[in-house]
Design an enzyme around this catalytic site. Structure first.
Site, mmCIF file in Angstrom:
data_model
loop_
_atom_site.group_PDB
_atom_site.id
_atom_site.type_symbol
_atom_site.label_atom_id
_atom_site.label_comp_id
_atom_site.label_asym_id
_atom_site.label_seq_id
_atom_site.Cartn_x
_atom_site.Cartn_y
_atom_site.Cartn_z
ATOM 1 N N ALA A 297 5.205 4.338 -1.139
ATOM 2 C CA ALA A 297 4.267 5.152 -0.331
ATOM 3 C C ALA A 297 5.047 5.580 0.915
ATOM 4 O O ALA A 297 4.983 4.935 1.941
ATOM 5 C CB ALA A 297 3.035 4.329 0.029
ATOM 6 N N ALA A 298 5.799 6.654 0.777
ATOM 7 C CA ALA A 298 6.940 6.851 1.679
ATOM 8 C C ALA A 298 6.748 7.819 2.842
ATOM 9 O O ALA A 298 7.513 7.755 3.807
ATOM 10 C CB ALA A 298 8.145 7.298 0.868
ATOM 11 N N ALA A 299 5.787 8.755 2.773
ATOM 12 C CA ALA A 299 5.712 9.778 3.834
ATOM 13 C C ALA A 299 5.132 9.196 5.115
ATOM 14 O O ALA A 299 4.264 8.338 5.044
ATOM 15 C CB ALA A 299 4.843 10.944 3.367
ATOM 16 N N PRO A 300 5.628 9.628 6.272
ATOM 17 C CA PRO A 300 6.606 10.710 6.499
ATOM 18 C C PRO A 300 8.069 10.299 6.354
ATOM 19 O O PRO A 300 8.934 11.156 6.468
ATOM 20 C CB PRO A 300 6.307 11.133 7.937
ATOM 21 C CG PRO A 300 5.790 9.880 8.586
ATOM 22 C CD PRO A 300 5.025 9.144 7.528
ATOM 23 N N CYS B 51 0.117 -1.731 8.337
ATOM 24 C CA CYS B 51 0.058 -1.649 9.798
ATOM 25 C C CYS B 51 -1.352 -2.063 10.234
ATOM 26 O O CYS B 51 -2.012 -1.358 10.995
ATOM 27 C CB CYS B 51 0.459 -0.272 10.299
ATOM 28 S SG CYS B 51 -0.542 1.066 9.681
ATOM 29 N N GLY C 58 9.570 6.975 7.535
ATOM 30 C CA GLY C 58 10.112 5.959 8.453
ATOM 31 C C GLY C 58 10.900 4.883 7.721
ATOM 32 O O GLY C 58 12.035 4.568 8.095
ATOM 33 N N ARG D 94 2.078 15.723 2.390
ATOM 34 C CA ARG D 94 2.913 14.721 3.071
ATOM 35 C C ARG D 94 4.302 14.606 2.410
ATOM 36 O O ARG D 94 5.283 14.314 3.080
ATOM 37 C CB ARG D 94 2.206 13.355 3.079
ATOM 38 C CG ARG D 94 1.015 13.335 4.041
ATOM 39 C CD ARG D 94 0.215 12.047 3.936
ATOM 40 N NE ARG D 94 0.937 10.853 4.322
ATOM 41 C CZ ARG D 94 1.072 10.402 5.571
ATOM 42 N NH1 ARG D 94 0.536 11.078 6.559
ATOM 43 N NH2 ARG D 94 1.734 9.296 5.820
HETATM 44 C C1 LIG Z 1 1.377 3.666 5.777
HETATM 45 S S1 LIG Z 1 1.594 5.209 5.070
HETATM 46 C C2 LIG Z 1 3.279 5.222 4.690
HETATM 47 C C3 LIG Z 1 4.191 5.377 5.861
HETATM 48 C C4 LIG Z 1 5.644 5.464 5.463
HETATM 49 N N1 LIG Z 1 6.038 4.341 4.655
HETATM 50 C C5 LIG Z 1 6.572 5.567 6.655
HETATM 51 O O1 LIG Z 1 7.158 4.565 7.053
HETATM 52 O O2 LIG Z 1 6.771 6.679 7.175
HETATM 53 C C6 LIG Z 1 0.859 5.026 3.512
HETATM 54 C C7 LIG Z 1 1.037 6.186 2.540
HETATM 55 O O3 LIG Z 1 0.306 5.865 1.348
HETATM 56 C C8 LIG Z 1 -0.134 7.063 0.764
HETATM 57 N N2 LIG Z 1 -1.247 6.789 -0.167
HETATM 58 C C9 LIG Z 1 -2.579 6.963 0.019
HETATM 59 N N3 LIG Z 1 -3.263 6.647 -1.086
HETATM 60 C C10 LIG Z 1 -2.363 6.260 -2.006
HETATM 61 C C11 LIG Z 1 -2.448 5.831 -3.365
HETATM 62 N N4 LIG Z 1 -3.615 5.744 -3.983
HETATM 63 N N5 LIG Z 1 -1.288 5.553 -4.009
HETATM 64 C C12 LIG Z 1 -0.100 5.653 -3.385
HETATM 65 N N6 LIG Z 1 0.036 6.046 -2.102
HETATM 66 C C13 LIG Z 1 -1.085 6.345 -1.429
HETATM 67 C C14 LIG Z 1 -0.543 7.914 1.958
HETATM 68 O O4 LIG Z 1 -0.520 9.290 1.622
HETATM 69 C C15 LIG Z 1 0.496 7.526 3.008
HETATM 70 O O5 LIG Z 1 1.539 8.466 3.058
#
Ligand SMILES: C[S@@+](CC[C@H](N)C(=O)[O-])C[C@H]1O[C@@H](n2cnc3c(N)ncnc32)[C@H](O)[C@@H]1O
Length: 437
Positions: free
Chosen positions: A99-102, A221, A104, A128
């Site tokens: 779950a990589a966006a944006p 987080c 970090g 994203r």
């Molecule tokens: C905490 S953020 C990730 C932040 C990222 N790792 C960073 O360090 O920049 C969680 C991510 O999970 C994604 N997400 C939401 N629902 C999801 C799902 N059902 N399966 C996988 N990813 C999902 C979101 O779009 C979001 O980008």
């Protein structure tokens, strides 16, 4: 700060005497920080290093600065920096950021991989995923494929494949309340439980993609035990995992009844909120059948690319060359055929085939170290301001016509064509901005 109903009571119960200091910490400003990019050839020295980190500094870097635009730094608050630091992949590993966006965690993971191995950086939201691609390109990442997939579709392709999976899970975001108070609008007493169901679903897919002896780093987080320790206990009960103890640096505290995990609270740790767990997979997944990726260039395209490579690069690039339409990409050699997946970035974008010629991409000029390129032109702040606004730059001397890597502070900022004493503008239209004096 006005907290949502039920939040204060919950943390008074969890933290007891400490709750007062915890709640008071929300009146302080959020902590800003950044990481430097160790893969950049030219470095700048910064002060106020985050202790016990290789690349972290406290402070803010402007999005319009040379350091940001050339991918020398990535802004990320200190607690979030601990996740990839716990994961610490070794060069050559096959890594998934689920779950990589944006980006970090992904930008930090490629810092450890140092151009060797593979990072599959996945994001379910296509909007994203585009931002993720932009951030990975700015960081100059070479061995990264960005997929835009649901985790179940990804798991069908990458069964038993990865040495390391990082899941920075979608969560109730309590740790972001100080930085983004509107994150509180979604919160209710039941919200962490709802997030936990989604986290378990995603983790089932993550487990399927782990290879023998693979590691899983799980982070959120938020401080909600439902999304943290309860999830880890569920993983330990359901699958064959063992916890790898995390060293509690910089004021991290042990997880609730799980001392191997780490919690970061703003009244102990100079940063926002985070939970991290590190697990080793002791089970076995039957690995899928992986066909190697194949090159699909016509002989004319091969010779156009090779002509460019010979003329402009000091060394040949390694990887698998693939074209999509007229766009040329370089895929990491270890990557299997992932044709069925929705791909947002098929490896490093090398450039575009135009009638009988090849035009290098902005991404290539960001990714290459100046020492890999035969000719570059350094531009200074005054011309940098013009260049990022989309203007041409007048050079002090007339140079042979052709492609040059644009250099800012000794790092690449794409390629541009010189004609006579003019550096034409190849800064992508969508990224252009004006710097106010
Ligand atoms: C905490 S953020 C990730 C932040 C990222 N790792 C960073 O360090 O920049 C969680 C991510 O999970 C994604 N997400 C939401 N629902 C999801 C799902 N059902 N399966 C996988 N990813 C999902 C979101 O779009 C979001 O980008």
């Amino acid at each position: 700060m006005q907290f949502p109903e039920g939040f204060v009571k919950k943390y008074e119960t969890i933290l007891g005497d400490e709750a007062r200091a915890f709640l008071a910490s929300f009146d302080d400003e959020a902590v800003s920080a950044f990481r430097i990019n160790p893969l950049r050839e030219s470095q700048v020295s910064f002060s106020d290093a985050i202790p016990n980190t290789p690349w972290g500094y406290y402070g803010k870097v402007s999005g319009k600065s040379q350091e940001h635009v050339t991918g020398l730094v990535y802004s990320q608050e200190p607690a979030a920096q601990m996740v990839a630091q716990v994961a610490q992949p070794k060069p050559g590993m096959k890594v998934l950021d689920l779950a990589a966006a944006p980006g970090g965690k992904s930008t930090q993971l490629v810092s450890y991989l140092a151009g060797d191995g593979l990072l599959v950086s996945n994001e379910i939201s296509s909007k994203r995923a585009k931002i993720l691609v932009e951030n990975m390109e700015r960081f100059g990442a070479t061995n990264v494929v960005v997929t835009n997939e649901s985790t179940d579709r990804l798991a069908k392709v990458f069964k038993g494949y990865f040495d390391l999976i990082v899941l920075d899970a979608p969560c109730s975001g309590e740790g972001m309340f100080r930085k983004q108070p509107d994150a509180m609008d979604y919160w209710s007493v039941d919200y962490p439980g709802q997030c936990a169901s989604l986290q378990r679903e995603i983790l089932e897919d993550a487990v399927n993609m782990l290879g023998e002896g693979g590691r899983l780093v799980y982070s959120t987080c938020t401080w909600a035990p439902e999304e943290n320790e309860e999830i880890i206990n569920w993983l330990l009960d359901t699958y064959d995992f063992e916890l790898i103890p995390i060293e509690h640096i910089n004021g991290m505290v042990p997880g609730i009844d799980l001392p191997e995990t780490a919690r970061m609270y703003p009244h102990h740790f100079k940063g926002e909120g985070q939970f991290v767990a590190h697990l080793k997979f002791k089970g076995q997944n039957k690995a899928g059948k992986f066909k190697p990726s194949k090159s699909n260039l016509s002989s004319e395209q091969i010779s156009l690319w090779q002509d460019f490579e010979k003329k402009h690069l000091k060394e040949k690039l390694t990887g698998v060359l693939q074209v999509f339409g007229d766009q040329l990409y370089l895929l990491p050699e270890v990557l299997p055929d992932i044709g069925k997946l929705k791909i947002a970035r098929n490896g490093l974008h090398l450039g575009t085939f135009k009638k009988k010629r090849f035009e290098p991409s902005f991404a290539l000029g960001l990714a290459l170290k100046p020492s890999q390129v035969k000719q570059g032109i350094e531009i200074h702040q005054e011309d940098f301001v013009k260049y990022v606004a989309g203007e041409t730059v007048q050079l002090a001397e007339t140079l042979p016509n052709g492609w040059y890597q644009v250099l800012v502070g000794g790092n690449g900022l794409g390629f541009a064509k010189v004609t006579g004493n003019t550096l034409k503008n190849y800064f992508p239209k969508g990224l252009r901005f004006k710097v106010k004096n």
